[in-house]
Design a protein around this motif. Structure first.
Motif, PDB file in Angstrom:
ATOM      1  N   PRO A 298       0.797  -1.241   0.000  1.00  0.00           N
ATOM      2  CA  PRO A 298       0.000   0.000   0.000  1.00  0.00           C
ATOM      3  C   PRO A 298       0.821   1.277   0.000  1.00  0.00           C
ATOM      4  O   PRO A 298       0.317   2.320  -0.429  1.00  0.00           O
ATOM      5  N   PHE A 299       2.063   1.208   0.459  1.00  0.00           N
ATOM      6  CA  PHE A 299       2.877   2.425   0.449  1.00  0.00           C
ATOM      7  C   PHE A 299       3.067   2.934  -0.972  1.00  0.00           C
ATOM      8  O   PHE A 299       3.080   4.151  -1.212  1.00  0.00           O
ATOM      9  N   LEU A 300       3.209   2.020  -1.938  1.00  0.00           N
ATOM     10  CA  LEU A 300       3.315   2.442  -3.339  1.00  0.00           C
ATOM     11  C   LEU A 300       2.042   3.149  -3.786  1.00  0.00           C
ATOM     12  O   LEU A 300       2.099   4.166  -4.500  1.00  0.00           O
ATOM     13  N   LEU A 301       0.894   2.620  -3.392  1.00  0.00           N
ATOM     14  CA  LEU A 301      -0.374   3.246  -3.755  1.00  0.00           C
ATOM     15  C   LEU A 301      -0.478   4.647  -3.154  1.00  0.00           C
ATOM     16  O   LEU A 301      -0.915   5.596  -3.815  1.00  0.00           O
ATOM     17  N   ILE A 302      -0.070   4.773  -1.890  1.00  0.00           N
ATOM     18  CA  ILE A 302      -0.145   6.070  -1.213  1.00  0.00           C
ATOM     19  C   ILE A 302       0.809   7.071  -1.855  1.00  0.00           C
ATOM     20  O   ILE A 302       0.454   8.240  -2.069  1.00  0.00           O
ATOM     21  N   VAL A 303       2.018   6.627  -2.194  1.00  0.00           N
ATOM     22  CA  VAL A 303       2.969   7.511  -2.872  1.00  0.00           C
ATOM     23  C   VAL A 303       2.380   7.986  -4.199  1.00  0.00           C
ATOM     24  O   VAL A 303       2.454   9.180  -4.542  1.00  0.00           O
ATOM     25  N   GLY A 304       1.782   7.061  -4.949  1.00  0.00           N
ATOM     26  CA  GLY A 304       1.170   7.433  -6.219  1.00  0.00           C
ATOM     27  C   GLY A 304       0.076   8.473  -6.046  1.00  0.00           C
ATOM     28  O   GLY A 304      -0.025   9.434  -6.824  1.00  0.00           O
ATOM     29  N   ILE A 305      -0.751   8.300  -5.012  1.00  0.00           N
ATOM     30  CA  ILE A 305      -1.847   9.248  -4.762  1.00  0.00           C
ATOM     31  C   ILE A 305      -1.314  10.613  -4.354  1.00  0.00           C
ATOM     32  O   ILE A 305      -1.761  11.658  -4.849  1.00  0.00           O
ATOM     33  N   VAL A 306      -0.356  10.641  -3.427  1.00  0.00           N
ATOM     34  CA  VAL A 306       0.185  11.916  -2.948  1.00  0.00           C
ATOM     35  C   VAL A 306       0.902  12.661  -4.068  1.00  0.00           C
ATOM     36  O   VAL A 306       0.724  13.884  -4.241  1.00  0.00           O
ATOM     37  N   LEU A 307       1.694  11.955  -4.867  1.00  0.00           N
ATOM     38  CA  LEU A 307       2.385  12.613  -5.978  1.00  0.00           C
ATOM     39  C   LEU A 307       1.395  13.116  -7.020  1.00  0.00           C
ATOM     40  O   LEU A 307       1.610  14.174  -7.633  1.00  0.00           O
ATOM     41  N   THR A 308       0.315  12.385  -7.224  1.00  0.00           N
ATOM     42  CA  THR A 308      -0.727  12.844  -8.151  1.00  0.00           C
ATOM     43  C   THR A 308      -1.367  14.125  -7.644  1.00  0.00           C
ATOM     44  O   THR A 308      -1.646  15.052  -8.414  1.00  0.00           O
ATOM     45  N   ALA A 309      -1.625  14.197  -6.336  1.00  0.00           N
ATOM     46  CA  ALA A 309      -2.200  15.422  -5.751  1.00  0.00           C
ATOM     47  C   ALA A 309      -1.283  16.615  -5.974  1.00  0.00           C
ATOM     48  O   ALA A 309      -1.735  17.717  -6.330  1.00  0.00           O
ATOM     49  N   VAL A 310       0.016  16.385  -5.785  1.00  0.00           N
ATOM     50  CA  VAL A 310       0.982  17.465  -6.006  1.00  0.00           C
ATOM     51  C   VAL A 310       0.999  17.868  -7.479  1.00  0.00           C
ATOM     52  O   VAL A 310       0.980  19.060  -7.823  1.00  0.00           O
ATOM     53  N   GLY A 333       5.320   9.870 -13.327  1.00  0.00           N
ATOM     54  CA  GLY A 333       5.831   9.010 -12.260  1.00  0.00           C
ATOM     55  C   GLY A 333       4.759   8.606 -11.280  1.00  0.00           C
ATOM     56  O   GLY A 333       4.702   7.454 -10.835  1.00  0.00           O
ATOM     57  N   ALA A 334       3.859   9.540 -10.927  1.00  0.00           N
ATOM     58  CA  ALA A 334       2.780   9.224  -9.989  1.00  0.00           C
ATOM     59  C   ALA A 334       1.873   8.134 -10.543  1.00  0.00           C
ATOM     60  O   ALA A 334       1.523   7.179  -9.843  1.00  0.00           O
ATOM     61  N   ALA A 335       1.487   8.276 -11.820  1.00  0.00           N
ATOM     62  CA  ALA A 335       0.621   7.269 -12.437  1.00  0.00           C
ATOM     63  C   ALA A 335       1.317   5.916 -12.516  1.00  0.00           C
ATOM     64  O   ALA A 335       0.705   4.869 -12.261  1.00  0.00           O
ATOM     65  N   ALA A 336       2.616   5.928 -12.855  1.00  0.00           N
ATOM     66  CA  ALA A 336       3.360   4.667 -12.972  1.00  0.00           C
ATOM     67  C   ALA A 336       3.466   3.953 -11.617  1.00  0.00           C
ATOM     68  O   ALA A 336       3.272   2.730 -11.527  1.00  0.00           O
ATOM     69  N   VAL A 337       3.770   4.719 -10.571  1.00  0.00           N
ATOM     70  CA  VAL A 337       3.889   4.122  -9.237  1.00  0.00           C
ATOM     71  C   VAL A 337       2.550   3.544  -8.787  1.00  0.00           C
ATOM     72  O   VAL A 337       2.488   2.447  -8.219  1.00  0.00           O
ATOM     73  N   TYR A 338       1.460   4.267  -9.049  1.00  0.00           N
ATOM     74  CA  TYR A 338       0.143   3.787  -8.630  1.00  0.00           C
ATOM     75  C   TYR A 338      -0.251   2.519  -9.390  1.00  0.00           C
ATOM     76  O   TYR A 338      -0.773   1.560  -8.796  1.00  0.00           O
ATOM     77  N   LEU A 339      -0.002   2.483 -10.682  1.00  0.00           N
ATOM     78  CA  LEU A 339      -0.306   1.281 -11.465  1.00  0.00           C
ATOM     79  C   LEU A 339       0.545   0.098 -11.000  1.00  0.00           C
ATOM     80  O   LEU A 339       0.053  -1.028 -10.881  1.00  0.00           O
ATOM     81  N   LEU A 340       1.814   0.353 -10.738  1.00  0.00           N
ATOM     82  CA  LEU A 340       2.695  -0.718 -10.275  1.00  0.00           C
ATOM     83  C   LEU A 340       2.242  -1.234  -8.911  1.00  0.00           C
ATOM     84  O   LEU A 340       2.247  -2.442  -8.662  1.00  0.00           O
ATOM     85  N   GLY A 341       1.824  -0.303  -8.026  1.00  0.00           N
ATOM     86  CA  GLY A 341       1.311  -0.720  -6.729  1.00  0.00           C
ATOM     87  C   GLY A 341       0.086  -1.611  -6.861  1.00  0.00           C
ATOM     88  O   GLY A 341      -0.049  -2.615  -6.148  1.00  0.00           O
ATOM     89  N   VAL A 359       1.633  -2.968 -18.744  1.00  0.00           N
ATOM     90  CA  VAL A 359       1.723  -2.223 -20.009  1.00  0.00           C
ATOM     91  C   VAL A 359       1.442  -0.744 -19.749  1.00  0.00           C
ATOM     92  O   VAL A 359       2.104   0.137 -20.305  1.00  0.00           O
ATOM     93  N   GLY A 360       0.469  -0.463 -18.871  1.00  0.00           N
ATOM     94  CA  GLY A 360       0.157   0.921 -18.526  1.00  0.00           C
ATOM     95  C   GLY A 360       1.348   1.638 -17.924  1.00  0.00           C
ATOM     96  O   GLY A 360       1.582   2.823 -18.218  1.00  0.00           O
ATOM     97  N   VAL A 361       2.121   0.947 -17.085  1.00  0.00           N
ATOM     98  CA  VAL A 361       3.325   1.537 -16.499  1.00  0.00           C
ATOM     99  C   VAL A 361       4.302   1.953 -17.597  1.00  0.00           C
ATOM    100  O   VAL A 361       4.843   3.072 -17.594  1.00  0.00           O
ATOM    101  N   VAL A 362       4.520   1.053 -18.562  1.00  0.00           N
ATOM    102  CA  VAL A 362       5.453   1.338 -19.655  1.00  0.00           C
ATOM    103  C   VAL A 362       4.966   2.519 -20.497  1.00  0.00           C
ATOM    104  O   VAL A 362       5.737   3.429 -20.838  1.00  0.00           O
TER     105      VAL A 362
END
Length: 422
Positions: A298-310, A333-341, A359-362
């Motif tokens: 879940p930390f990856l998901l949270i990082v993705g969300i916070v970076l997206t907010a920024v 990067g935010a979208a990639a981290v969230y998809l990977l999470g 594929v979405g990450v790439v």
């Protein structure tokens, strides 16, 4: 799942709290999230806000690294407390009092986040260590008489947290460069503990079967933290939009931010969470699943969300013109981290690797290369398009397989032992 009482057995320790404050019984009532747990979460609404605002105020790689370290500490504090309340009943007065004390300390810690690498390092580190070590010692005392096997586990955890706590405090007392090194080592030590089964000389490692997790409670708690993080995205978007002159471009930027939040919600809660919760709750030994899927991933998901907010606020403030490397990196990067999470989460909860997510990450990382040809607003919409394509592709593949809304309902990606697939 068997009741906690059955897992404890008939033997008991001779020391510890006389009152039995453990959760007992089976079913929803015994695993429900208590109101005091929700009250406790309010501190972390503030903490997530502090993390995102620090990065908005200081948009550079150093602050990004600082945010990741502090965010990891905040997440680790919260998830460790969630493990404890998975076993201790928050409706019992001693447990409720413990959570209220943690709230106070957590509020102090969160207030120091923007200046944790400057003049408020001790204000961050001391409450953090007091929470981690104090909560764990309380759990040793609460379980000593009634669940000695798990009390011994928390003795091991106390040793690990005391060592990392010394590094957190030592870092707060050191200069900024040394602080960064010590806090990175402390964060890595906190991360390594569960994977090492909290091995301690003389005591050995913890038996994973001790982690008789209540699956529905753990899944609901982590889902609630993700909702908190998504709520921060909404707050950032609404606050920034309220301060701007309304025109067509601003409205498009506002819609892009809102759509990104909705898509992130759909990716987890509509496409992953329900089947994962069912899988998790059905495991006879869900402890290792919880360690991977509900502690690390879940930390990856949270990082993705916070970076997206920024990123959304940056785009709202500067929607047109050249897209600089920082803005493009945040968006993609935010979208990639969230998809990977999400891909890791599915794998850890019984599914195969999701081709659409990978594929979405790439694709979204490749979109970073288009930064010179696209405005920040256009790149934000392109990122949203990738997230939407992943959702559509996932739905199509699921329906073709005849298993709608389930990445792999038979759990073929994991063994029956429920140890997760990562």
């Amino acid at each position: 799942m068997s009741s906690t009482a059955n897992r404890i057995g008939t033997g008991g320790g001779r020391w510890g709290m006389r009152a039995d404050v453990l959760r007992h019984g089976d079913g929803h009532d015994s695993s429900r999230v208590g109101y005091v747990e929700l009250f406790f979460d309010l501190v972390f609404v503030f903490a997530v806000t502090q993390l995102s605002h620090s990065l908005i105020t200081h948009p550079d790689l150093t602050t990004l690294l600082h945010t990741l370290i502090l965010g990891w500490a905040v997440w680790w504090l919260w998830i460790d407390t969630t493990w404890v309340t998975n076993w201790l009943d928050p409706d019992q007065v001693p447990v409720r009092a413990m959570l209220l004390v943690l709230m106070l300390l957590g509020l102090l810690m969160s207030s120091a986040i923007p200046e944790a690498f400057e003049g408020k390092a001790l204000l961050f580190a001391v409450p953090f260590v007091l929470i981690q070590v104090g909560r764990t010692l309380f759990t040793v005392w609460a379980m000593g008489r009634h669940w000695p096997e798990n009390a011994e586990n928390f003795v091991r955890i106390t040793v690990w947290l005391s060592v990392s706590g010394a590094l957190w405090i030592g870092g707060a007392l050191a200069d900024e460069q040394t602080r960064l090194v010590l806090w990175i080592v402390a964060a890595l030590l906190d991360m390594a503990g569960p994977r090492a089964l909290f091995w301690v000389p003389g005591l050995g490692p913890t038996n994973p079967h001790t982690w008789s997790v209540r699956g529905s409670h753990m899944a609901e708690r982590v889902s609630l933290f993700l909702i908190i993080s998504l709520g921060e995205s909404i707050i950032v978007t609404g606050t920034a939009f309220a301060e701007l002159e309304v025109d067509g471009v601003t409205v498009l930027a506002f819609l892009a931010a809102f759509v990104s939040t909705v898509l992130m919600w759909l990716l987890f809660f509509d496409r992953s969470e329900q089947s994962a919760t069912a899988y998790f709750s059905s495991r006879t030994n869900p402890g290792m699943v919880a360690q991977t899927a509900y502690t690390y991933v879940p930390f990856l998901l949270i990082v993705g969300i916070v970076l997206t907010a920024v990123a959304d606020e940056v785009v709202l403030l500067h929607p047109l013109g050249h897209t600089d490397t920082w803005t493009a990196g945040l968006i993609c990067g935010a979208a990639a981290v969230y998809l990977l999470g999400n891909a890791f989460f599915r794998r850890a909860t019984g599914g195969r690797w999701s081709v659409t997510h990978l594929v979405g990450v790439v694709v979204v990382l490749a979109a970073f290369l288009l930064r010179d040809a696209l405005t920040p607003l256009a790149l934000n919409w392109a990122s949203n398009g990738v997230l939407l394509a992943v959702i559509v592709g996932d739905v199509v593949l699921s329906r073709r397989a005849g298993h709608s809304n389930s990445p792999d309902p038979e759990g073929s990606g994991c063994s029956e032992s429920g140890d997760g697939g990562i």
